[in-house]
Design a protein around this motif. Sequence first.
Motif, PDB file in Angstrom:
ATOM      1  N   ASN A 102      55.560  33.230  92.924  1.00  0.00           N
ATOM      2  CA  ASN A 102      55.530  33.262  91.464  1.00  0.00           C
ATOM      3  C   ASN A 102      54.084  33.336  90.977  1.00  0.00           C
ATOM      4  OD1 ASN A 102      56.497  33.041  88.738  1.00  0.00           O
ATOM      5  ND2 ASN A 102      55.977  30.873  88.816  1.00  0.00           N
ATOM      6  N   ASP A 103      53.242  32.487  91.532  1.00  0.00           N
ATOM      7  CA  ASP A 103      51.831  32.462  91.164  1.00  0.00           C
ATOM      8  C   ASP A 103      51.145  33.772  91.567  1.00  0.00           C
ATOM      9  OD1 ASP A 103      49.686  31.110  89.988  1.00  0.00           O
ATOM     10  OD2 ASP A 103      49.083  30.162  91.863  1.00  0.00           O
ATOM     11  N   LEU A 104      51.431  34.245  92.763  1.00  0.00           N
ATOM     12  CA  LEU A 104      50.844  35.484  93.258  1.00  0.00           C
ATOM     13  C   LEU A 104      51.206  36.665  92.364  1.00  0.00           C
ATOM     14  CD1 LEU A 104      50.509  36.811  96.767  1.00  0.00           C
ATOM     15  CD2 LEU A 104      51.863  38.135  95.186  1.00  0.00           C
TER      16      LEU A 104
ATOM     17  N   GLU B 182      54.427  32.206 105.628  1.00  0.00           N
ATOM     18  CA  GLU B 182      55.629  31.539 106.113  1.00  0.00           C
ATOM     19  C   GLU B 182      55.615  30.087 105.660  1.00  0.00           C
ATOM     20  OE1 GLU B 182      56.906  30.861 110.548  1.00  0.00           O
ATOM     21  OE2 GLU B 182      56.508  32.996 110.203  1.00  0.00           O
ATOM     22  N   GLY B 183      56.798  29.572 105.342  1.00  0.00           N
ATOM     23  CA  GLY B 183      56.893  28.169 104.966  1.00  0.00           C
ATOM     24  C   GLY B 183      58.261  27.848 104.411  1.00  0.00           C
ATOM     25  N   GLY B 184      58.389  26.619 103.940  1.00  0.00           N
ATOM     26  CA  GLY B 184      59.621  26.188 103.299  1.00  0.00           C
ATOM     27  C   GLY B 184      59.872  27.012 102.044  1.00  0.00           C
ATOM     28  N   ALA B 185      61.138  27.209 101.731  1.00  0.00           N
ATOM     29  CA  ALA B 185      61.514  28.094 100.628  1.00  0.00           C
ATOM     30  C   ALA B 185      60.867  27.707  99.307  1.00  0.00           C
ATOM     31  CB  ALA B 185      63.035  28.138 100.487  1.00  0.00           C
ATOM     32  N   GLU B 186      60.863  26.440  98.960  1.00  0.00           N
ATOM     33  CA  GLU B 186      60.318  26.026  97.663  1.00  0.00           C
ATOM     34  C   GLU B 186      58.828  26.327  97.562  1.00  0.00           C
ATOM     35  OE1 GLU B 186      62.029  25.063  94.975  1.00  0.00           O
ATOM     36  OE2 GLU B 186      63.797  25.465  96.182  1.00  0.00           O
ATOM     37  N   VAL B 187      58.091  26.072  98.631  1.00  0.00           N
ATOM     38  CA  VAL B 187      56.649  26.322  98.633  1.00  0.00           C
ATOM     39  C   VAL B 187      56.375  27.821  98.573  1.00  0.00           C
ATOM     40  CG1 VAL B 187      54.525  26.059  99.973  1.00  0.00           C
ATOM     41  CG2 VAL B 187      56.148  24.172  99.847  1.00  0.00           C
ATOM     42  N   VAL B 188      57.089  28.596  99.371  1.00  0.00           N
ATOM     43  CA  VAL B 188      56.890  30.045  99.399  1.00  0.00           C
ATOM     44  C   VAL B 188      57.228  30.654  98.041  1.00  0.00           C
ATOM     45  CG1 VAL B 188      57.700  32.217 100.396  1.00  0.00           C
ATOM     46  CG2 VAL B 188      57.207  30.273 101.888  1.00  0.00           C
ATOM     47  N   LEU B 189      58.350  30.278  97.467  1.00  0.00           N
ATOM     48  CA  LEU B 189      58.755  30.854  96.181  1.00  0.00           C
ATOM     49  C   LEU B 189      57.788  30.482  95.055  1.00  0.00           C
ATOM     50  CD1 LEU B 189      62.615  30.422  96.476  1.00  0.00           C
ATOM     51  CD2 LEU B 189      61.282  32.530  96.736  1.00  0.00           C
ATOM     52  N   ALA B 190      57.283  29.265  95.074  1.00  0.00           N
ATOM     53  CA  ALA B 190      56.291  28.861  94.068  1.00  0.00           C
ATOM     54  C   ALA B 190      55.009  29.674  94.232  1.00  0.00           C
ATOM     55  CB  ALA B 190      56.007  27.365  94.175  1.00  0.00           C
ATOM     56  N   ALA B 191      54.577  29.868  95.480  1.00  0.00           N
ATOM     57  CA  ALA B 191      53.372  30.658  95.743  1.00  0.00           C
ATOM     58  C   ALA B 191      53.576  32.109  95.301  1.00  0.00           C
ATOM     59  CB  ALA B 191      52.996  30.586  97.215  1.00  0.00           C
TER      60      ALA B 191
ATOM     61  N   VAL C 162      45.386  32.864  95.987  1.00  0.00           N
ATOM     62  CA  VAL C 162      46.632  32.146  95.709  1.00  0.00           C
ATOM     63  C   VAL C 162      47.291  31.715  97.012  1.00  0.00           C
ATOM     64  CG1 VAL C 162      48.997  32.406  94.843  1.00  0.00           C
ATOM     65  CG2 VAL C 162      47.065  33.210  93.477  1.00  0.00           C
ATOM     66  N   ILE C 163      47.422  32.632  97.944  1.00  0.00           N
ATOM     67  CA  ILE C 163      48.115  32.352  99.201  1.00  0.00           C
ATOM     68  C   ILE C 163      47.350  31.339 100.038  1.00  0.00           C
ATOM     69  CG2 ILE C 163      48.752  33.431 101.409  1.00  0.00           C
ATOM     70  CD1 ILE C 163      50.702  33.826  98.959  1.00  0.00           C
ATOM     71  N   GLN C 164      46.041  31.493 100.119  1.00  0.00           N
ATOM     72  CA  GLN C 164      45.258  30.562 100.927  1.00  0.00           C
ATOM     73  C   GLN C 164      45.194  29.177 100.302  1.00  0.00           C
ATOM     74  OE1 GLN C 164      41.698  32.965 101.527  1.00  0.00           O
ATOM     75  NE2 GLN C 164      42.471  33.638 103.518  1.00  0.00           N
ATOM     76  N   GLY C 165      45.428  29.068  99.002  1.00  0.00           N
ATOM     77  CA  GLY C 165      45.432  27.779  98.326  1.00  0.00           C
ATOM     78  C   GLY C 165      46.774  27.077  98.332  1.00  0.00           C
ATOM     79  N   ALA C 166      47.822  27.776  98.758  1.00  0.00           N
ATOM     80  CA  ALA C 166      49.169  27.185  98.786  1.00  0.00           C
ATOM     81  C   ALA C 166      49.363  26.405 100.091  1.00  0.00           C
ATOM     82  CB  ALA C 166      50.223  28.290  98.667  1.00  0.00           C
ATOM     83  N   ALA C 167      50.272  25.476 100.077  1.00  0.00           N
ATOM     84  CA  ALA C 167      50.549  24.641 101.249  1.00  0.00           C
ATOM     85  C   ALA C 167      51.561  25.321 102.170  1.00  0.00           C
ATOM     86  CB  ALA C 167      51.067  23.279 100.793  1.00  0.00           C
ATOM     87  N   LEU C 168      51.196  26.500 102.646  1.00  0.00           N
ATOM     88  CA  LEU C 168      52.089  27.273 103.519  1.00  0.00           C
ATOM     89  C   LEU C 168      51.841  26.914 104.980  1.00  0.00           C
ATOM     90  CD1 LEU C 168      51.505  30.540 101.553  1.00  0.00           C
ATOM     91  CD2 LEU C 168      53.698  29.348 101.723  1.00  0.00           C
ATOM     92  N   ASP C 169      52.852  27.140 105.824  1.00  0.00           N
ATOM     93  CA  ASP C 169      52.745  26.818 107.247  1.00  0.00           C
ATOM     94  C   ASP C 169      51.953  27.862 108.011  1.00  0.00           C
ATOM     95  OD1 ASP C 169      54.349  24.628 106.705  1.00  0.00           O
ATOM     96  OD2 ASP C 169      56.183  25.659 107.304  1.00  0.00           O
TER      97      ASP C 169
END
Length: 83
Positions: free
Chosen positions: A57-59, A46-55, A27-34
């Motif tokens: 939720n999925d995680l 680490e990343g923008g709040a919206e991306v991190v929070l969505a990741a 899940v984490i490696q597939g997310a668009a995190l920084d």
Amino acid sequence: MRLRVEFTTEPFDLERTPRHAEVAREVIQGAALDAVDVGPFGNTVEGGAEVVLAALNDLLRKSLEAGADRVSLQVNVIEGGPA
């Protein structure tokens, strides 16, 4: 806003990587995190709040479904970098 999250999934298994940990990593490696740092006993993203929070939720959903009985999170607001 930018976030840094440290997390672990349990139970631990020192003999092999548990399925819930593999799922969390996928899940984490597939997310668009920084930034992503995956380790044997803890992970940091680490990343923008919206991306991190969505990741997250999925995680949470997928790792619990895969057998985790505990997920520990530490969420920090950080300064700097892209929003």
